[in-house]
Motif scaffolding. Structure first.
Motif, PDB file in Angstrom:
ATOM      1  N   SER A 146      48.354  10.637 -19.017  1.00 55.14           N
ATOM      2  CA  SER A 146      47.341  10.405 -20.044  1.00 55.14           C
ATOM      3  C   SER A 146      47.779  11.199 -21.273  1.00 55.14           C
ATOM      4  O   SER A 146      48.559  12.133 -21.166  1.00 55.14           O
ATOM      5  CB  SER A 146      45.973  10.850 -19.548  1.00 55.14           C
ATOM      6  OG  SER A 146      46.041  12.156 -19.055  1.00 55.14           O
ATOM      7  N   GLU A 164      43.477  13.666 -23.872  1.00 54.45           N
ATOM      8  CA  GLU A 164      42.575  13.248 -22.795  1.00 54.45           C
ATOM      9  C   GLU A 164      42.450  14.317 -21.723  1.00 54.45           C
ATOM     10  O   GLU A 164      43.398  15.020 -21.434  1.00 54.45           O
ATOM     11  CB  GLU A 164      43.116  11.981 -22.128  1.00 54.45           C
ATOM     12  CG  GLU A 164      42.906  10.722 -22.918  1.00 54.45           C
ATOM     13  CD  GLU A 164      43.417   9.520 -22.149  1.00 54.45           C
ATOM     14  OE1 GLU A 164      42.867   9.236 -21.065  1.00 54.45           O
ATOM     15  OE2 GLU A 164      44.376   8.887 -22.623  1.00 54.45           O
ATOM     16  N   HIS A 181      42.946  13.230 -15.405  1.00 52.98           N
ATOM     17  CA  HIS A 181      42.229  12.345 -14.488  1.00 52.98           C
ATOM     18  C   HIS A 181      42.209  12.958 -13.097  1.00 52.98           C
ATOM     19  O   HIS A 181      43.195  13.526 -12.675  1.00 52.98           O
ATOM     20  CB  HIS A 181      42.931  10.988 -14.423  1.00 52.98           C
ATOM     21  CG  HIS A 181      42.834  10.224 -15.695  1.00 52.98           C
ATOM     22  ND1 HIS A 181      41.650   9.704 -16.139  1.00 52.98           N
ATOM     23  CD2 HIS A 181      43.757   9.901 -16.607  1.00 52.98           C
ATOM     24  CE1 HIS A 181      41.871   9.077 -17.273  1.00 52.98           C
ATOM     25  NE2 HIS A 181      43.137   9.193 -17.589  1.00 52.98           N
ATOM     26  N   GLN A 235      35.129   5.708 -15.072  1.00 50.37           N
ATOM     27  CA  GLN A 235      35.439   4.332 -15.437  1.00 50.37           C
ATOM     28  C   GLN A 235      36.692   4.331 -16.291  1.00 50.37           C
ATOM     29  O   GLN A 235      36.914   5.245 -17.086  1.00 50.37           O
ATOM     30  CB  GLN A 235      34.257   3.737 -16.211  1.00 50.37           C
ATOM     31  CG  GLN A 235      34.489   2.282 -16.601  1.00 50.37           C
ATOM     32  CD  GLN A 235      33.240   1.608 -17.124  1.00 50.37           C
ATOM     33  OE1 GLN A 235      32.161   1.761 -16.542  1.00 50.37           O
ATOM     34  NE2 GLN A 235      33.365   0.880 -18.217  1.00 50.37           N
ATOM     35  N   ASP A 236      37.523   3.315 -16.110  1.00 51.62           N
ATOM     36  CA  ASP A 236      38.698   3.193 -16.959  1.00 51.62           C
ATOM     37  C   ASP A 236      39.091   1.729 -17.033  1.00 51.62           C
ATOM     38  O   ASP A 236      38.490   0.893 -16.339  1.00 51.62           O
ATOM     39  CB  ASP A 236      39.863   4.052 -16.446  1.00 51.62           C
ATOM     40  CG  ASP A 236      40.681   4.635 -17.604  1.00 51.62           C
ATOM     41  OD1 ASP A 236      41.047   3.866 -18.514  1.00 51.62           O
ATOM     42  OD2 ASP A 236      40.926   5.851 -17.594  1.00 51.62           O
ATOM     43  N   GLU A 237      40.083   1.442 -17.866  1.00 52.30           N
ATOM     44  CA  GLU A 237      40.489   0.057 -18.006  1.00 52.30           C
ATOM     45  C   GLU A 237      41.998  -0.039 -18.077  1.00 52.30           C
ATOM     46  O   GLU A 237      42.695   0.969 -18.117  1.00 52.30           O
ATOM     47  CB  GLU A 237      39.851  -0.560 -19.255  1.00 52.30           C
ATOM     48  CG  GLU A 237      40.095   0.245 -20.509  1.00 52.30           C
ATOM     49  CD  GLU A 237      39.319  -0.312 -21.692  1.00 52.30           C
ATOM     50  OE1 GLU A 237      38.106  -0.546 -21.536  1.00 52.30           O
ATOM     51  OE2 GLU A 237      39.935  -0.505 -22.737  1.00 52.30           O
ATOM     52  N   LEU A 274      45.131   2.103 -15.572  1.00 52.77           N
ATOM     53  CA  LEU A 274      44.509   2.929 -14.528  1.00 52.77           C
ATOM     54  C   LEU A 274      43.577   2.087 -13.635  1.00 52.77           C
ATOM     55  O   LEU A 274      43.577   2.236 -12.406  1.00 52.77           O
ATOM     56  CB  LEU A 274      43.770   4.101 -15.161  1.00 52.77           C
ATOM     57  CG  LEU A 274      43.471   5.280 -14.244  1.00 52.77           C
ATOM     58  CD1 LEU A 274      44.695   5.779 -13.508  1.00 52.77           C
ATOM     59  CD2 LEU A 274      42.850   6.410 -15.047  1.00 52.77           C
TER      60      LEU A 274
END
Ligand code: ZN
Length: 180
Positions: free
Chosen positions: A70, A74, A77, A130-132, A135
């Motif tokens: 990331s 950020e 994660h 939540q991610d898109e 990931l």
């Protein structure tokens, strides 16, 4: 279902039956689990993968690890997801995927773009993120492993044809290894 068995040595390859068996929930958050997670991280890094699920190291339990770069801005994660649940949304997007258990095979898979994941960390604490895009795709790929689903189950007829020979060779190698 008690604590986790011994430390895995290596990544299990297609078509080992552990890869197509739905995994059992993790029930005990003990030291054995922490050791397993650390070992899975190691194996994932050695293989330069973005994710690795427990069935891929021969352990039929519902957990996976991920390591996705990331940006510096950020927050990091979480990298282990235990007993995860996914909620998917967004448009279906096609993207090429590989799998550490099926080296040399690439498959274009259509998956929803957005994922919300609820899981437990290694200490048994629940979390939800939540991610898109990439990931979200990694989570879906690893979650599939917990259901005994592989990218070979998601191949288009074209991918099936393109990978037929490689997969056949893997089956022969596996049969040979099982005999010796
Ligand atoms: Zn995989």
């Amino acid at each position: 279902m008690n604590s986790i068995p011994a430390q895995p040595e290596k990544i299990v390859l297609y078509p080992d039956p552990v890869l197509t068996r739905p995994a059992e929930p993790v029930e005990v958050f003990d030291e054995g689990l922490q050791i397993l997670v650390a070992r899975m991280m190691e194996l994932m890094r050695e293989a330069q993968g973005a994710g690795l699920a427990a069935p891929q190291v021969g352990i039929s339990r519902r957990l996976f690890v991920t390591e996705v770069d990331s940006g510096p801005e950020e927050p990091p994660h979480p990298t282990v997801f235990i007993n995860p649940e996914l909620e998917l949304s967004g448009a279906l997007v096609s993207f090429e995927e590989g799998c550490l258990s099926i080296p040399d095979v690439r498959v274009t898979v259509r998956r929803p773009q957005v994922a919300r994941i609820r899981a437990f960390d290694v200490h048994g604490q629940p979390f939800e993120i939540q991610d898109e895009d990439f990931l979200a795709r990694v989570w879906q790929h690893e979650y599939d492993h917990l259901e005994g689903v592989l990218i070979t189950n998601r191949m288009s007829p074209r991918d099936r044809l393109a990978n037929r020979r490689t997969l056949k060779e893997m089956v022969l190698d596996f049969e040979e290894d099982s005999r010796s």
